[in-house]
Design a protein around this motif. Structure first.
Motif, short mmCIF file in Angstrom:
data_model
loop_
_atom_site.label_atom_id
_atom_site.label_comp_id
_atom_site.label_asym_id
_atom_site.label_seq_id
_atom_site.Cartn_x
_atom_site.Cartn_y
_atom_site.Cartn_z
N UNK B 10 0.83 -1.20 0.00
CA UNK B 10 0.00 0.00 0.00
C UNK B 10 0.86 1.26 0.00
N UNK B 13 1.70 3.55 -3.03
CA UNK B 13 0.76 4.50 -3.63
C UNK B 13 1.43 5.82 -3.97
N UNK B 17 1.25 7.67 -7.55
CA UNK B 17 0.80 9.05 -7.83
C UNK B 17 1.92 9.85 -8.52
N UNK B 42 -5.63 4.35 -7.69
CA UNK B 42 -5.52 3.90 -6.28
C UNK B 42 -6.47 2.74 -5.99
N UNK B 46 -4.84 -0.82 -4.96
CA UNK B 46 -5.05 -1.36 -3.60
C UNK B 46 -5.84 -2.66 -3.66
#
Lengths: 94, 133
Positions: B10, B13, B17, B42, B46
């Motif tokens: 996680x 992320x 981005x 996202x 995830x």
């Protein structure tokens, strides 16, 4: 970047981006909210379903204790994410 | 087009981005208009990290497709799993009865057109998100 500040009047101020990597920290901080709480979202630039989950779980916890949760100063983009999740009709969003 | 390989975590992320930002810069697109692409990316990333059955890193590819941005996630060593087959949550369910799971895919399906391809234990999920003005 994500910041959360809780004041003594059960008001949370969210700033930055509430994504899945920040959800646990946000949930922990939001556990300090009690009674009729207010979440100020004016500085919240981004939210995903993980962030929505934090809001929903906090709403449920407060409602079970006869409290409430009100989201204020929500930006159009963030409000749209609530709408996409069909949450805008069940949460108090101002 | 831009391609990256991200760890199955996680906390990757942030890199995801950054990759989207680099793609928008390279394509001379307005980064402020990347909200929906970031959101779709996202949610799908995830989902793979939490529920994917594959192993190892996750490939990410971004490219222009028509009037949109195509984001592909490539997962190796996995059985076929097409997220388009996941039933949509009931929008009229009271909040008390709603679960957190499923909300992300429900959001994605309203923002993007999804395609899924599985070949030799490699799954590729592509989401085409219309460019925001």
């Amino acid at each position: 970047m994500f910041e959360i500040a809780i004041d003594g009047n059960s008001r949370a101020t969210l700033t930055g981006r509430l994504d899945a990597s920040q959800a646990d920290r946000a949930m922990e901080s939001m556990s300090a909210l009690t009674g009729d709480a207010v979440v100020d979202c004016a500085g919240l630039d981004y939210i995903s379903s993980a962030g929505l989950g934090v809001i929903v779980e906090t709403y449920k916890r407060l409602a079970r204790a006869q409290g409430s949760l009100r989201l204020v100063r929500v930006t159009p983009r963030v409000r749209n994410v609530f709408a996409l999740a069909n949450l805008d009709r069940v949460l108090t969003i101002e | 087009m831009i391609e990256r390989t991200l760890p199955r975590r996680i906390d990757a992320l942030e890199t995801l981005f950054e990759t989207i930002g680099a793609f928008y810069d390279a394509e001379r697109l307005d980064r402020d208009a990347a909200f929906n692409v970031e959101l779709v990316a996202e949610e799908l990333f995830t989902n793979v990290v939490r529920h994917g059955h594959g192993s190892g890193d996750i490939g990410v590819r971004l490219e222009r497709e028509g009037a949109g941005v195509a984001l592909s996630l490539v997962e190796h060593g996995t059985d076929a799993f097409d997220p388009r087959t996941v039933p949509a949550p009931d929008p009229d369910l009271p909040l008390e009865q709603r679960r957190g799971g499923g909300m992300g895919l429900h959001i994605v399906r309203q923002l993007a057109e999804l395609r899924y391809h599985h070949h030799e234990r490699t799954g590729t999920l592509t989401a085409v998100v219309p460019l925001e003005s």
